[in-house]
Design a protein around this motif. Structure first.
Motif, PDB file in Angstrom:
ATOM      1  N   GLY A 285       0.753  -1.203   0.048  1.00 39.69           N
ATOM      2  CA  GLY A 285      -0.031   0.157  -0.109  1.00 39.69           C
ATOM      3  C   GLY A 285       0.811   1.351   0.015  1.00 39.69           C
ATOM      4  O   GLY A 285       0.698   2.110  -0.601  1.00 39.69           O
ATOM      5  N   GLU A 286       1.952   1.189   0.768  1.00 38.17           N
ATOM      6  CA  GLU A 286       3.078   2.611   0.630  1.00 38.17           C
ATOM      7  C   GLU A 286       3.550   2.621  -0.576  1.00 38.17           C
ATOM      8  O   GLU A 286       3.654   3.757  -0.834  1.00 38.17           O
ATOM      9  N   VAL A 287       3.841   1.752  -1.340  1.00 37.56           N
ATOM     10  CA  VAL A 287       4.301   1.869  -2.711  1.00 37.56           C
ATOM     11  C   VAL A 287       3.282   2.426  -3.632  1.00 37.56           C
ATOM     12  O   VAL A 287       3.591   3.546  -4.543  1.00 37.56           O
ATOM     13  N   ALA A 288       2.271   1.757  -3.576  1.00 36.11           N
ATOM     14  CA  ALA A 288       0.885   2.399  -4.286  1.00 36.11           C
ATOM     15  C   ALA A 288       0.419   3.782  -3.910  1.00 36.11           C
ATOM     16  O   ALA A 288       0.377   4.649  -4.985  1.00 36.11           O
ATOM     17  N   SER A 289       0.656   4.242  -2.778  1.00 32.51           N
ATOM     18  CA  SER A 289       0.394   5.715  -2.514  1.00 32.51           C
ATOM     19  C   SER A 289       1.518   6.532  -2.842  1.00 32.51           C
ATOM     20  O   SER A 289       1.291   7.644  -3.170  1.00 32.51           O
ATOM     21  N   PHE A 290       2.765   6.191  -2.798  1.00 34.47           N
ATOM     22  CA  PHE A 290       3.793   6.754  -3.357  1.00 34.47           C
ATOM     23  C   PHE A 290       3.552   7.235  -4.796  1.00 34.47           C
ATOM     24  O   PHE A 290       3.697   8.268  -5.195  1.00 34.47           O
ATOM     25  N   LEU A 291       3.300   6.249  -5.680  1.00 32.19           N
ATOM     26  CA  LEU A 291       2.971   6.365  -6.968  1.00 32.19           C
ATOM     27  C   LEU A 291       1.715   7.112  -7.005  1.00 32.19           C
ATOM     28  O   LEU A 291       1.837   7.970  -8.280  1.00 32.19           O
ATOM     29  N   HIS A 296      -0.624  12.406  -8.766  1.00 32.61           N
ATOM     30  CA  HIS A 296      -1.340  13.644  -8.637  1.00 32.61           C
ATOM     31  C   HIS A 296      -0.538  14.730  -8.555  1.00 32.61           C
ATOM     32  O   HIS A 296      -0.713  15.769  -8.845  1.00 32.61           O
ATOM     33  N   TYR A 297       0.591  14.647  -7.930  1.00 32.02           N
ATOM     34  CA  TYR A 297       1.495  15.847  -7.794  1.00 32.02           C
ATOM     35  C   TYR A 297       1.686  16.569  -9.059  1.00 32.02           C
ATOM     36  O   TYR A 297       1.785  17.907  -9.090  1.00 32.02           O
ATOM     37  N   LEU A 334      -3.406  -0.092 -11.721  1.00 37.30           N
ATOM     38  CA  LEU A 334      -3.526   0.608 -12.682  1.00 37.30           C
ATOM     39  C   LEU A 334      -5.263   1.070 -12.502  1.00 37.30           C
ATOM     40  O   LEU A 334      -5.480   2.353 -13.110  1.00 37.30           O
ATOM     41  N   GLN A 335      -5.727   0.262 -12.239  1.00 36.29           N
ATOM     42  CA  GLN A 335      -7.180   0.547 -12.179  1.00 36.29           C
ATOM     43  C   GLN A 335      -7.602   1.532 -11.183  1.00 36.29           C
ATOM     44  O   GLN A 335      -8.533   2.696 -11.587  1.00 36.29           O
ATOM     45  N   GLY A 336      -6.886   1.505 -10.192  1.00 36.77           N
ATOM     46  CA  GLY A 336      -6.947   2.282  -8.876  1.00 36.77           C
ATOM     47  C   GLY A 336      -6.495   3.689  -9.148  1.00 36.77           C
ATOM     48  O   GLY A 336      -7.119   4.750  -9.010  1.00 36.77           O
ATOM     49  N   LEU A 337      -5.222   3.559  -9.974  1.00 36.07           N
ATOM     50  CA  LEU A 337      -4.739   4.907 -10.457  1.00 36.07           C
ATOM     51  C   LEU A 337      -5.456   5.685 -11.458  1.00 36.07           C
ATOM     52  O   LEU A 337      -5.651   6.981 -11.129  1.00 36.07           O
ATOM     53  N   THR A 338      -5.889   5.084 -12.719  1.00 34.74           N
ATOM     54  CA  THR A 338      -6.743   5.916 -13.578  1.00 34.74           C
ATOM     55  C   THR A 338      -8.116   6.262 -12.935  1.00 34.74           C
ATOM     56  O   THR A 338      -8.549   7.332 -13.219  1.00 34.74           O
ATOM     57  N   THR A 339      -8.568   5.410 -11.931  1.00 33.41           N
ATOM     58  CA  THR A 339      -9.844   5.788 -11.717  1.00 33.41           C
ATOM     59  C   THR A 339      -9.480   7.110 -10.654  1.00 33.41           C
ATOM     60  O   THR A 339     -10.269   8.187 -10.580  1.00 33.41           O
ATOM     61  N   SER A 340      -8.573   7.301  -9.745  1.00 34.36           N
ATOM     62  CA  SER A 340      -8.317   8.553  -8.907  1.00 34.36           C
ATOM     63  C   SER A 340      -8.132   9.632  -9.735  1.00 34.36           C
ATOM     64  O   SER A 340      -8.685  10.665  -9.696  1.00 34.36           O
ATOM     65  N   LEU A 341      -7.084   9.435 -10.961  1.00 35.36           N
ATOM     66  CA  LEU A 341      -6.780  10.551 -11.673  1.00 35.36           C
ATOM     67  C   LEU A 341      -8.145  10.898 -12.580  1.00 35.36           C
ATOM     68  O   LEU A 341      -8.285  12.305 -12.643  1.00 35.36           O
ATOM     69  N   ARG A 342      -9.196  10.369 -13.184  1.00 29.33           N
ATOM     70  CA  ARG A 342      -9.994  10.503 -13.685  1.00 29.33           C
ATOM     71  C   ARG A 342     -11.062  11.468 -12.709  1.00 29.33           C
ATOM     72  O   ARG A 342     -11.573  12.366 -13.244  1.00 29.33           O
ATOM     73  N   GLN A 343     -11.040  10.975 -11.348  1.00 27.52           N
ATOM     74  CA  GLN A 343     -11.973  11.517 -10.395  1.00 27.52           C
ATOM     75  C   GLN A 343     -11.364  13.025 -10.275  1.00 27.52           C
ATOM     76  O   GLN A 343     -12.152  14.095 -10.281  1.00 27.52           O
ATOM     77  N   ILE A 370      -9.077  -1.002 -17.992  1.00 24.99           N
ATOM     78  CA  ILE A 370      -7.844  -0.396 -17.311  1.00 24.99           C
ATOM     79  C   ILE A 370      -8.177   1.247 -17.003  1.00 24.99           C
ATOM     80  O   ILE A 370      -7.604   1.834 -16.201  1.00 24.99           O
ATOM     81  N   GLY A 371      -8.775   1.585 -17.920  1.00 28.29           N
ATOM     82  CA  GLY A 371      -9.247   3.189 -17.729  1.00 28.29           C
ATOM     83  C   GLY A 371      -8.315   4.445 -18.597  1.00 28.29           C
ATOM     84  O   GLY A 371      -8.714   5.422 -18.244  1.00 28.29           O
ATOM     85  N   PHE A 372      -7.636   3.819 -19.460  1.00 23.93           N
ATOM     86  CA  PHE A 372      -6.753   4.947 -20.087  1.00 23.93           C
ATOM     87  C   PHE A 372      -7.813   5.522 -21.394  1.00 23.93           C
ATOM     88  O   PHE A 372      -8.707   4.869 -21.592  1.00 23.93           O
ATOM     89  N   HIS A 373      -7.526   6.659 -21.843  1.00 23.63           N
ATOM     90  CA  HIS A 373      -7.968   7.268 -22.773  1.00 23.63           C
ATOM     91  C   HIS A 373      -7.625   6.680 -24.148  1.00 23.63           C
ATOM     92  O   HIS A 373      -8.647   6.669 -25.090  1.00 23.63           O
ATOM     93  N   TYR A 374      -6.394   6.734 -24.325  1.00 22.56           N
ATOM     94  CA  TYR A 374      -5.936   6.073 -25.538  1.00 22.56           C
ATOM     95  C   TYR A 374      -4.518   5.127 -25.311  1.00 22.56           C
ATOM     96  O   TYR A 374      -4.258   5.098 -24.264  1.00 22.56           O
TER      97      TYR A 374
END
Length: 628
Positions: A285-291, A296-297, A334-343, A370-374
């Motif tokens: 989880g700590e690595v996922a939070s890091f990425l 987001h940054y 990746l699904q969690g990442l793209t979901t968060s970024l899209r939100q 996976i949630g990418f646009h392209y």
């Protein structure tokens, strides 16, 4: 970023460990305040952790012992007297085995210029975004699937340099690059990774600083200036970002607490032999939070318009397994990442590098995608380049390479790419991959770029190919700009400029990219003559364009092609125009359709089709009948 001191609460710590923390950079790393500078770092299973600090005007080392967080003994914190902006620092970690390590800060927002590799306490940003830049950021990507997208991919350090060989700064780059890219007709820029990295020749893909813009080209505020100027000029800007693997240099993330921490510890999964990099362990989880926080940054603090994410195969497939087994851990991350970024960043565009045959990369997460646009269309790229590298006499045998992409195209949303990967490591430039004499190479390069521009999919090309760069990209000091002294390279640059103008202005070439109604084959099977013909359509019938490509070295004087209406058709663009080095004079040829069915259409025209030529036609709309 503000200057308010934030406390790591038990709720935030829980988010961090669970992989849900998207703003970890606000809590970890170095944060200067008027009276003190606060440090925080995650180091589980450490015996002791200290901050070693060097003031910019004092080479003496200062040591400050860190304390465990009262609610979590894997997190170490301390505050040291004074505003230490500009100071250099590292963490000294005593491992459980008694070994002493010196590590740069994973959350550092600045680093020393290579070859030095310590972290730097970054100043609070003084940059102020203009209203125009912010408005562009809010609005530019609305309905982007129905808009033109022509991306200029570049490596900042080798696009152009100062006369003495030094890198351009981000501010100097803004003054030179933006007018050039605008003049050539691109809509977006994509920069190879700007995250801090120790080796120039890694092109930025072996990252050590996931929150630090590389110091090679200036400060964070210098980068923001460049980004703001791109926006004010109407250019989108994508960052190439690397979520799957990282640099194994021991001063950074590798073996951070003396054992695998950020990297995968399982046998066979940790190291990428081909790149010498380490794969992130996204189970942690700590690595996922890091990425997640890094992504987001860059969008929050720097306002990039999106990401191209590199090496997704290292996440979507089990690393180093030749059987290409799907990796559910990487998929979930990746699904969690793209979901968060899209939100949180609904205007950001997310682009995936090629992921081989992994399904539904550009489908919504709600549909198990996976949630990418392209997604980069490497299949089309490999087939197209393979065809063009084939001598004309043998092209009839590989004709299907031109049409194969359309058998799978509508399964994903694609970008047609000729990226940096195609012009390095002995592959040669696009120009010199083509067979024949020098004149034939340039005729075929125009045809190749023309086919790229009219094929379904958004567009990307690597720097230099727009003017026919002669050498492959060898990480030389800069592109061979002296080639503009030669007429044939100036003609090629003009051709690319006019081609992209055509692409941007003709809705049929982009509006229905992902809709089967936007494309109709006229003749995909003419392997004997090495010719293909098709129609690109927009939402309105008046926008449709008829495209004929002659990939052979033969000139066809009366080539028949089917057309959908009994009307006059005008040649609106040809790669054989004299202004590009061809033989046809300016002024669009007009042909009146005949009631002679061909190519599945009720009518047809006969056109002159020179060797190695793309010819684009459109129905006349001025009410005249036309003439031969």
């Amino acid at each position: 970023m503000g200057n308010k001191k934030l406390e790591l609460t038990s709720d935030k710590i829980a988010e961090f460990h669970q992989g849900r923390m998207a703003d970890a950079y606000l809590y970890f790393g170095a944060h200067p305040f008027p009276e003190e500078t606060a440090f925080s770092v995650w180091v589980p299973e450490a015996a002791e952790v200290s901050v070693l600090c060097w003031h910019p005007q004092n080479t003496g080392e200062e040591r400050y012992r860190m304390e465990r967080h009262p609610d979590d003994d894997s997190i170490w914190q301390c505050s040291i007297p004074g505003d230490r902006t500009g100071s250099v620092y590292v963490y000294e970690i005593e491992t459980a085995a008694g070994e002493l390590l010196r590590k740069s800060d994973p959350y550092a927002r600045a680093g020393e210029k290579r070859p030095a590799n310590r972290s730097v306490v970054a100043p609070v940003s003084a940059h102020r975004w203009t209203a125009g830049a912010l408005q562009f950021k809010r609005n530019h990507s609305a309905q982007h699937a129905e808009k033109p997208m022509a991306i200029y991919e570049l490596h900042i350090g080798t696009w152009k340099r100062k006369k003495n060989g030094d890198f351009l700064t981000y501010r100097e780059l803004a003054e030179l690059l933006i007018p050039y890219v605008k003049k050539q007709g691109f809509t977006h820029i994509e920069v190879l990774p700007l995250t801090e990295h120790p080796l120039d020749e890694s092109w930025g893909y072996q990252t050590t600083g996931y929150f630090a813009p590389t110091s090679r080209y200036g400060t964070s505020d210098d980068l923001k200036y460049f980004i703001g100027k791109c926006a004010e000029s109407g250019l989108g800007l994508f960052l190439d970002w690397v979520p799957g693997h990282f640099c194994q240099d021991l001063h950074a993330l590798a073996l951070f607490n003396g054992q695998p921490l950020y990297e995968d510890s399982r046998e066979g999964r940790g190291i990428n032999p081909e790149w010498g990099t380490l794969n992130f362990d996204v189970r942690r989880g700590e690595v996922a939070s890091f990425l997640l926080s890094s992504a987001h940054y860059w969008l929050e603090e720097f306002k990039f318009d999106g990401f191209r994410m590199d090496a997704l195969m290292k996440l979507l497939y089990i690393p180093n397994d030749d059987a290409r087994v799907h990796n559910p851990e990487g998929k979930a991350f990746l699904q969690g990442l793209t979901t968060s970024l899209r939100q949180h960043f609904p205007s950001a565009i997310l682009i995936a590098e090629d992921a081989w045959h992994y399904p539904k990369v550009t489908a919504a997460v709600e549909e198990d995608g996976i949630g990418f646009h392209y997604k980069w269309n490497f299949g089309w790229m490999h087939d197209t380049l393979g065809y063009f590298e084939t001598p004309p006499s043998a092209r009839p045998d590989v004709h299907d390479k031109l049409s194969f992409a359309l058998t799978y195209y509508y399964e994903e949303k694609y970008i047609s790419v000729f990226s940096h990967d195609q012009v390095v490591d002995g592959q040669q430039s696009l120009l010199n991959r083509l067979p024949g004499s020098q004149e034939e190479k340039f005729r075929q390069l125009r045809l190749l770029l023309g086919f790229w521009a009219v094929h379904p999919g958004k567009k990307l090309i690597f720097m230099g190919q727009e003017f026919g760069h002669a050498e492959e990209w060898k990480f030389q000091p800069e592109l061979d700009w002296f080639l503009f002294d030669y007429r044939v390279h100036r003609e090629t640059a003009l051709f690319t400029k006019d081609l992209l103008s055509l692409y941007r202005n003709e809705k049929a070439l982009y509006e229905l990219d992902d809709d089967r109604e936007g494309f109709l084959w006229l003749d995909p099977h003419n392997h004997e003559q090495s010719v293909i013909a098709f129609i690109r359509r927009g939402k309105l019938p008046k926008d449709e364009c008829i495209i004929i490509c002659n990939f052979s070295d033969a000139h066809y004087g009366a080539f028949g092609v089917g057309v959908p209406r009994n009307a006059a058709y005008r040649q609106m663009f040809t790669s054989n125009a004299s202004i590009y080095g061809g033989t046809e004079k300016e002024g669009g040829t007009i042909k009146k359709a005949r009631q002679a069915p061909l190519d599945g259409q009720d009518y047809s025209v006969e056109i002159d089709l020179p060797a190695y030529t793309i010819s684009i036609w459109k129905q006349k709309r001025d009410g005249s009948d036309g003439h031969e």
